[in-house]
Design a protein around this motif. Structure first.
Motif, mmCIF file in Angstrom:
data_model
loop_
_atom_site.group_PDB
_atom_site.id
_atom_site.type_symbol
_atom_site.label_atom_id
_atom_site.label_comp_id
_atom_site.label_asym_id
_atom_site.label_seq_id
_atom_site.Cartn_x
_atom_site.Cartn_y
_atom_site.Cartn_z
ATOM 1 N N TYR A 38 73.487 53.690 50.005
ATOM 2 C CA TYR A 38 72.302 54.085 49.248
ATOM 3 C C TYR A 38 71.371 52.889 49.067
ATOM 4 C CZ TYR A 38 75.054 58.229 48.090
ATOM 5 O OH TYR A 38 75.809 59.380 48.174
ATOM 6 N N TYR A 39 70.150 52.998 49.582
ATOM 7 C CA TYR A 39 69.119 52.004 49.308
ATOM 8 C C TYR A 39 68.377 52.424 48.042
ATOM 9 C CZ TYR A 39 69.583 49.735 53.900
ATOM 10 O OH TYR A 39 70.040 49.034 54.987
ATOM 11 N N THR A 40 68.418 51.550 47.034
ATOM 12 C CA THR A 40 67.787 51.889 45.754
ATOM 13 C C THR A 40 66.580 51.007 45.424
ATOM 14 O OG1 THR A 40 69.357 50.453 44.602
ATOM 15 C CG2 THR A 40 69.941 52.784 44.796
ATOM 16 N N SER A 41 66.358 49.960 46.215
ATOM 17 C CA SER A 41 65.179 49.113 46.017
ATOM 18 C C SER A 41 64.733 48.561 47.361
ATOM 19 C CB SER A 41 65.485 47.952 45.061
ATOM 20 O OG SER A 41 66.254 46.960 45.713
ATOM 21 N N GLY A 42 63.519 48.019 47.389
ATOM 22 C CA GLY A 42 62.989 47.481 48.644
ATOM 23 C C GLY A 42 63.514 46.101 48.992
ATOM 24 N N LYS A 43 64.269 45.482 48.080
ATOM 25 C CA LYS A 43 64.703 44.100 48.300
ATOM 26 C C LYS A 43 65.589 43.964 49.536
ATOM 27 C CE LYS A 43 66.785 40.144 45.926
ATOM 28 N NZ LYS A 43 67.412 39.654 44.666
ATOM 29 N N GLU A 44 66.528 44.903 49.694
ATOM 30 C CA GLU A 44 67.425 44.820 50.852
ATOM 31 C C GLU A 44 66.649 44.996 52.161
ATOM 32 O OE1 GLU A 44 71.737 46.380 50.430
ATOM 33 O OE2 GLU A 44 70.532 47.653 49.119
ATOM 34 N N ILE A 45 65.663 45.879 52.151
ATOM 35 C CA ILE A 45 64.855 46.099 53.355
ATOM 36 C C ILE A 45 64.047 44.842 53.659
ATOM 37 C CG2 ILE A 45 63.208 47.624 54.496
ATOM 38 C CD1 ILE A 45 65.782 49.001 53.533
ATOM 39 N N ARG A 51 65.136 38.352 57.778
ATOM 40 C CA ARG A 51 66.255 37.823 58.566
ATOM 41 C C ARG A 51 66.050 38.005 60.063
ATOM 42 N NH1 ARG A 51 72.517 40.054 58.138
ATOM 43 N NH2 ARG A 51 73.386 38.792 59.820
ATOM 44 N N TYR A 52 65.486 39.146 60.475
ATOM 45 C CA TYR A 52 65.404 39.454 61.899
ATOM 46 C C TYR A 52 64.008 39.289 62.486
ATOM 47 C CZ TYR A 52 70.227 40.908 61.888
ATOM 48 O OH TYR A 52 71.607 40.904 61.809
ATOM 49 N N GLY A 53 63.042 38.911 61.669
ATOM 50 C CA GLY A 53 61.722 38.571 62.213
ATOM 51 C C GLY A 53 60.739 39.712 62.180
ATOM 52 N N ASP A 55 57.651 40.029 63.358
ATOM 53 C CA ASP A 55 56.918 40.355 64.582
ATOM 54 C C ASP A 55 57.747 41.230 65.513
ATOM 55 O OD1 ASP A 55 54.798 38.893 63.655
ATOM 56 O OD2 ASP A 55 55.246 37.084 64.824
ATOM 57 N N ASP A 56 59.012 40.871 65.689
ATOM 58 C CA ASP A 56 59.885 41.664 66.565
ATOM 59 C C ASP A 56 60.084 43.077 66.014
ATOM 60 O OD1 ASP A 56 60.183 39.574 68.319
ATOM 61 O OD2 ASP A 56 62.083 38.874 67.461
ATOM 62 N N ILE A 57 60.216 43.187 64.709
ATOM 63 C CA ILE A 57 60.422 44.500 64.095
ATOM 64 C C ILE A 57 59.166 45.355 64.233
ATOM 65 C CG2 ILE A 57 60.844 45.693 61.903
ATOM 66 C CD1 ILE A 57 62.626 43.241 61.155
ATOM 67 N N ILE A 58 57.979 44.756 64.049
ATOM 68 C CA ILE A 58 56.722 45.498 64.208
ATOM 69 C C ILE A 58 56.588 46.007 65.640
ATOM 70 C CG2 ILE A 58 54.197 45.248 64.272
ATOM 71 C CD1 ILE A 58 54.474 43.317 61.877
ATOM 72 N N GLU A 59 56.953 45.163 66.598
ATOM 73 C CA GLU A 59 56.895 45.577 68.008
ATOM 74 C C GLU A 59 57.801 46.786 68.255
ATOM 75 O OE1 GLU A 59 57.828 43.761 72.481
ATOM 76 O OE2 GLU A 59 57.677 42.404 70.753
ATOM 77 N N LYS A 60 59.011 46.720 67.723
ATOM 78 C CA LYS A 60 59.952 47.834 67.902
ATOM 79 C C LYS A 60 59.489 49.073 67.130
ATOM 80 C CE LYS A 60 63.357 46.540 70.588
ATOM 81 N NZ LYS A 60 63.754 47.304 71.779
ATOM 82 N N TYR A 61 58.912 48.853 65.962
ATOM 83 C CA TYR A 61 58.386 49.962 65.155
ATOM 84 C C TYR A 61 57.364 50.747 65.972
ATOM 85 C CZ TYR A 61 56.171 52.291 61.114
ATOM 86 O OH TYR A 61 55.663 53.213 60.237
ATOM 87 N N ASN A 62 56.481 50.038 66.662
ATOM 88 C CA ASN A 62 55.453 50.689 67.474
ATOM 89 C C ASN A 62 56.029 51.320 68.733
ATOM 90 O OD1 ASN A 62 53.405 49.958 65.659
ATOM 91 N ND2 ASN A 62 53.136 47.950 66.614
ATOM 92 N N GLU A 63 57.107 50.733 69.247
ATOM 93 C CA GLU A 63 57.763 51.306 70.436
ATOM 94 C C GLU A 63 58.493 52.602 70.108
ATOM 95 O OE1 GLU A 63 60.452 48.600 72.304
ATOM 96 O OE2 GLU A 63 58.896 47.134 72.816
ATOM 97 N N ASN A 70 70.452 47.621 69.191
ATOM 98 C CA ASN A 70 70.571 46.313 68.550
ATOM 99 C C ASN A 70 70.082 46.447 67.102
ATOM 100 O OD1 ASN A 70 67.599 45.889 68.535
ATOM 101 N ND2 ASN A 70 67.887 45.793 70.759
ATOM 102 N N PRO A 71 70.323 45.435 66.274
ATOM 103 C CA PRO A 71 69.915 45.527 64.861
ATOM 104 C C PRO A 71 68.424 45.768 64.647
ATOM 105 C CG PRO A 71 71.497 43.753 65.141
ATOM 106 C CD PRO A 71 71.148 44.229 66.521
#
Length: 475
Positions: A38-45, A51-53, A55-63, A70-71
């Motif tokens: 259960y995610y209850t706050s935005g802190k973990e996100i 932790r994982y960057g 820019d890379d996450i935004i690129e994958k988000y758009n893909e 992978n994580p």
């Protein structure tokens, strides 16, 4: 008893419609363990993003990756689901290191998962006459998660004979355990991704679905021979889990092989009992090729179909109505859902009932000559809302009297709006050959869980439908 006179009357009426004791049902194919975080706050996100960057996450988000390899794939699709507040399920690459990465999460609980597992336990508790639940693999841990009731059995073949025993008496020592990771989040979680300030609009869940190579969606050959015999013992069946089929397996077999097997299973089950009603519980299917095979090869063999609005959008898009599908996914307007439902029923005349469950309403469409009245269909939907509210409020339904908790949850505020929309649609010439019935959902402000709500709604409505249909045919 903590309930008003009106609520108690409604409860007693639902109990009348909850008489599933005249129904025997067969369920296949998917059972798994749900590991829930259960995610209850935005802190973990936010920590994952750092932790994982970013820019890379935004690129994958758009893909918009359709498989978790992978994580970063996971983080991107999780954020996408949270930003839109839509339920989503994405398959996981069958990789040892990736599984270990997911095992490092601290999960809050483990419980029965998979459409068959969730539905089997629910229908058993609701006193269905006989629930025959089948999964190609059944580990001890999985078998222990089935409720221990005499009306819930697992089919096996012993000395050439069909044997129906409790799941705990039927597990196989060497069968692998299938675990899905469920990430639930509540409304109002805030975090940032680049220039996006994300606030989750509603409580929902994101599922990372394991696809172990050893799991093959089929009924094993010895039991397959007994399907006509099983068919003689049942009134109806629910098939689900086709989203678990892979395009290719390690031994060279492909989805073509398993869809052929699935078609054979349906035909054999009906071989000696043509009256069986069979329901397809649709699911989030990322692979468009698999979705096409389900639509073209499985759907034509079904009597009933259950989906949420996103699945309606995906299905109708795959059928070639992409603009309508995208409108449904984006706006979830009831008018568009009804239009899509009519197209589906016209394309597949074998379908006699189509049910759509959304956050705010549950809707059914059937042909005008269906023997059930709109009042009966409405009562079935009311039962479904009580089941869903109970499960959302308690997390699980463990006894019939739990439904009194669901009755304390009020319907949402859009009742008059939905009634007006349905009344206006029903007057349109293009819908003159159909019955359209809808009921507002009972919204739990802070749901304990959202996993399995669609399965709960669909199975309750379908078995209620078959039960009333059976009684109507007697008269």
């Amino acid at each position: 008893m903590d309930t008003s006179c009106n609520e108690y009357k409604e409860y007693r009426e639902c109990m009348d419609y909850l008489d599933f004791s005249n129904i025997s049902i067969f369920l296949a194919y998917n059972v798994n363990v749900d590991a829930i975080k259960y995610y209850t706050s935005g802190k973990e996100i936010q920590n994952l993003i750092e932790r994982y960057g970013e820019d890379d996450i935004i690129e994958k988000y758009n893909e918009y990756p359709r498989k978790i390899c992978n994580p970063i794939d996971y983080i991107a699709r999780l954020i996408h689901a949270m930003a839109n507040g839509k339920p989503a399920e994405v398959p996981l690459l069958d990789d040892e290191n990736l599984n270990k990465w997911f095992d490092n999460f601290k999960y809050d609980e483990e419980r029965m998962g998979g459409q068959v597992g969730i539905i089997a336990n629910l229908l058993s508790i609701l006193r269905t006459k006989k629930v025959i639940a089948y999964s190609p693999i059944l580990s001890k841990k999985q078998a222990e998660m089935f409720v221990d009731n005499d009306n819930l059995v697992y089919p096996s073949v012993v000395d050439g004979n069909l044997v129906l025993k409790k799941p705990i008496e039927s597990y196989k020592e060497n069968d692998p355990l299938k675990i899905n990771r469920i990430f639930e989040y509540k409304e109002g979680i805030e975090f940032k991704l680049g220039d996006k300030h994300i606030i989750t609009p509603i409580a929902n869940r994101f599922i990372v679905a394991s696809r172990p190579d050893k799991l093959r969606l089929e009924i094993k050959e010895d039991l397959k021979e007994k399907l006509p015999e099983i068919g003689e013992q049942i009134d109806c069946a629910i098939f689900s889990g086709y989203q678990g089929i892979k395009e290719k397996y390690s031994d060279g077999k492909t989805y073509e092989y398993y869809f052929t097997k699935a078609e054979e299973d349906l035909d054999l089950l009906r071989q000696k009992n043509k009256k069986i009603k069979i329901h397809l519980e649709f699911a989030s299917i990322q692979n468009i090729n698999l979705r096409k095979n389900i639509i073209n090869r499985i759907l034509p063999k079904m009597d009933c179909l259950g989906m949420d609005e996103t699945e309606v959008g995906n299905l109708i898009s795959t059928m070639g109505y992409e603009e309508l599908g995208q409108k449904i996914i984006k706006d979830s307007k009831m008018e568009d859902v009804v239009e899509a439902s009519k197209i589906i029923m016209e394309t597949y005349p074998n379908l006699e009932l189509l049910q759509v469950h959304t956050l705010y309403y549950i809707l059914v469409m059937c042909k005008k000559d269906n023997p059930l009245t709109t009042k009966q269909l409405k009562k079935i939907l009311e039962l479904a809302t009580i089941l869903a509210a109970t499960k959302a409020k308690l997390g699980e339904i463990s006894k019939v009297s739990d439904l009194l908790k669901g009755l304390t949850v009020p319907h949402n505020k859009y009742n008059e709006l939905f009634k007006s929309i349905v009344d206006n649609l029903q007057k349109e010439e293009k819908y003159k050959n159909y019955k359209i019935v809808a009921t507002p959902s009972r919204l739990v402000d802070v749901p304990k869980s959202t996993v399995g709500l669609g399965d709960t709604i669909s199975s309750g409505a379908f078995v209620g439908y078959v039960s009333l249909l059976k009684e109507a045919n007697k008269k």
